[in-house]
Structure formats: C-alpha cells, structure tokens
Design a protein around this motif. Structure first.
Motif, mmCIF file in Angstrom:
data_model
loop_
_atom_site.group_PDB
_atom_site.id
_atom_site.type_symbol
_atom_site.label_atom_id
_atom_site.label_comp_id
_atom_site.label_asym_id
_atom_site.label_seq_id
_atom_site.Cartn_x
_atom_site.Cartn_y
_atom_site.Cartn_z
ATOM 1 N N LYS A 64 0.807 -1.224 0.000
ATOM 2 C CA LYS A 64 0.000 0.000 0.000
ATOM 3 C C LYS A 64 0.839 1.273 0.000
ATOM 4 N N CYS A 65 2.148 1.136 0.084
ATOM 5 C CA CYS A 65 3.039 2.304 0.166
ATOM 6 C C CYS A 65 2.869 3.202 -1.056
ATOM 7 N N PRO A 66 2.603 4.491 -0.853
ATOM 8 C CA PRO A 66 2.485 5.418 -1.985
ATOM 9 C C PRO A 66 3.809 5.505 -2.749
ATOM 10 N N MET A 67 3.725 5.584 -4.077
ATOM 11 C CA MET A 67 4.940 5.599 -4.894
ATOM 12 C C MET A 67 5.223 6.964 -5.507
ATOM 13 N N SER A 68 4.359 7.375 -6.421
ATOM 14 C CA SER A 68 4.611 8.594 -7.185
ATOM 15 C C SER A 68 3.299 9.055 -7.819
ATOM 16 N N ASP A 69 3.371 10.122 -8.594
ATOM 17 C CA ASP A 69 2.180 10.580 -9.313
ATOM 18 C C ASP A 69 1.752 9.564 -10.376
ATOM 19 N N LYS A 70 2.729 8.853 -10.928
ATOM 20 C CA LYS A 70 2.440 7.880 -11.979
ATOM 21 C C LYS A 70 1.892 6.565 -11.419
ATOM 22 N N TYR A 71 2.413 6.127 -10.284
ATOM 23 C CA TYR A 71 2.001 4.875 -9.654
ATOM 24 C C TYR A 71 1.465 5.172 -8.264
ATOM 25 N N GLY A 72 0.208 4.819 -8.016
ATOM 26 C CA GLY A 72 -0.424 5.149 -6.747
ATOM 27 C C GLY A 72 0.083 4.362 -5.558
ATOM 28 N N SER A 73 0.643 3.169 -5.809
ATOM 29 C CA SER A 73 1.128 2.330 -4.714
ATOM 30 C C SER A 73 2.205 1.384 -5.240
ATOM 31 N N VAL A 92 -5.079 -8.730 -14.844
ATOM 32 C CA VAL A 92 -4.777 -8.589 -13.408
ATOM 33 C C VAL A 92 -4.600 -7.110 -13.064
ATOM 34 N N LEU A 93 -3.847 -6.391 -13.882
ATOM 35 C CA LEU A 93 -3.658 -4.955 -13.674
ATOM 36 C C LEU A 93 -4.974 -4.208 -13.857
ATOM 37 N N GLU A 94 -5.739 -4.576 -14.868
ATOM 38 C CA GLU A 94 -7.024 -3.914 -15.112
ATOM 39 C C GLU A 94 -7.965 -4.090 -13.929
ATOM 40 N N ASN A 95 -8.020 -5.294 -13.371
ATOM 41 C CA ASN A 95 -8.877 -5.539 -12.204
ATOM 42 C C ASN A 95 -8.396 -4.763 -10.988
ATOM 43 N N PHE A 96 -7.098 -4.693 -10.816
ATOM 44 C CA PHE A 96 -6.530 -3.929 -9.700
ATOM 45 C C PHE A 96 -6.913 -2.456 -9.817
ATOM 46 N N LEU A 97 -6.750 -1.889 -11.016
ATOM 47 C CA LEU A 97 -7.062 -0.471 -11.219
ATOM 48 C C LEU A 97 -8.563 -0.207 -11.141
ATOM 49 N N ALA A 98 -9.389 -1.199 -11.444
ATOM 50 C CA ALA A 98 -10.840 -1.038 -11.289
ATOM 51 C C ALA A 98 -11.200 -0.969 -9.807
ATOM 52 N N GLU A 99 -10.498 -1.758 -9.005
ATOM 53 C CA GLU A 99 -10.762 -1.751 -7.567
ATOM 54 C C GLU A 99 -10.110 -0.556 -6.873
ATOM 55 N N PHE A 100 -8.926 -0.167 -7.342
ATOM 56 C CA PHE A 100 -8.179 0.945 -6.739
ATOM 57 C C PHE A 100 -7.836 1.965 -7.823
ATOM 58 N N PRO A 101 -8.749 2.890 -8.125
ATOM 59 C CA PRO A 101 -8.500 3.881 -9.183
ATOM 60 C C PRO A 101 -7.200 4.641 -8.946
ATOM 61 N N GLY A 102 -6.427 4.759 -10.002
ATOM 62 C CA GLY A 102 -5.139 5.440 -9.908
ATOM 63 C C GLY A 102 -4.089 4.604 -9.192
ATOM 64 N N GLY A 103 -4.448 3.383 -8.807
ATOM 65 C CA GLY A 103 -3.503 2.510 -8.115
ATOM 66 C C GLY A 103 -3.325 2.830 -6.649
ATOM 67 N N VAL A 104 -4.065 3.829 -6.147
ATOM 68 C CA VAL A 104 -3.943 4.233 -4.740
ATOM 69 C C VAL A 104 -4.706 3.241 -3.865
ATOM 70 N N MET A 105 -4.001 2.670 -2.904
ATOM 71 C CA MET A 105 -4.628 1.722 -1.980
ATOM 72 C C MET A 105 -4.822 2.434 -0.641
ATOM 73 N N PRO A 106 -6.058 2.733 -0.271
ATOM 74 C CA PRO A 106 -6.312 3.483 0.956
ATOM 75 C C PRO A 106 -5.899 2.697 2.197
ATOM 76 N N GLY A 107 -5.664 3.436 3.260
ATOM 77 C CA GLY A 107 -5.345 2.802 4.526
ATOM 78 C C GLY A 107 -3.858 2.597 4.766
ATOM 79 N N TRP A 108 -3.004 3.343 4.061
ATOM 80 C CA TRP A 108 -1.553 3.199 4.253
ATOM 81 C C TRP A 108 -1.184 3.638 5.657
ATOM 82 N N ASP A 109 -0.664 2.703 6.409
ATOM 83 C CA ASP A 109 -0.165 2.963 7.764
ATOM 84 C C ASP A 109 1.111 2.131 7.929
#
Length: 113
Positions: A64-73, A92-109
């Motif tokens: 879940k670690c944020p990466m950059s503007d290009k990659y959300g996690s 696999v990537l398409e399904n991931f991006l459908a679930e997490f728009p922009g690749g950002v995975m909420p809840g990074w702690d």
C-alpha cells in the motif's frame, strides 16, 4: 527502478553487471586447467586477487506504500512491471485499477504492516 520512481529520478537505476577485467598476469593463470587454480573442495569460498564479486540489493515496498504521481502504490508499480515482462496477464492490472483507481490503496499505515 522502484527507488528511482519514488525519488522522482533523483536516484537513477542502472543495469547491474559485473565485468571481470583480465590483466596480462592473470590471463595465463586464469585460463590454465591445472589443479592448482581450482578449489579442490568444489566450494566457491576462495577468491583470487583478480576475482570480483557483486551483491545487488533488491527492495520491494509494502503493497500500500504510496509511490509517485504515476504509480499510486507499490502494488500498482509491481503489477505494471509484471504485465510489461509478460509474467501476469493485463487483466490482473485492469482488475486492480478497477478496484483501486489510480492505483492508490487506501489505509496506508507504515506501522500496521
């Protein structure tokens, strides 16, 4: 490559390789087939004066670690790379991006993983 992306190209990744340079003195002894130049125990613990060793360090961030503007996690980055290399199908990537728009995975702690 991941460190390069995270640092906005402040750290530049390069292709890692090691090239052994053979000196004139080493050429004759390194190409000889006599037992004096071989490790008799057949383990690779002994190094000659002309030998070189490289130890790359590969690091992968928590998913879940944020990466950059290009990659959300980190997972977004990983999936992009694996699709590019042909290791996983693009779906696999398409399904991931459908679930997490922009690749950002909420809840990074960082303390919870």
């Amino acid at each position: 490559d991941m460190m390069q992306e995270m640092t906005d190209h402040a750290y530049i990744s390069t292709t890692h390789r090691v090239i052994k340079i053979i000196d004139d003195d080493d050429d004759e002894s390194s190409n000889s087939n006599n037992d004096d130049n071989k490790n008799k125990d057949n383990n690779n613990t002994a190094f000659g004066s002309g030998d070189r060793m490289s130890t790359p360090c590969f690091i992968h961030l928590k998913e879940k670690c944020p990466m950059s503007d290009k990659y959300g996690s980190a997972n977004h980055y990983l999936y992009e790379r694996l699709v590019t290399l042909g290791v996983i199908p693009p779906v696999v990537l398409e399904n991931f991006l459908a679930e997490f728009p922009g690749g950002v995975m909420p809840g990074w702690d960082p303390s919870s993983e």
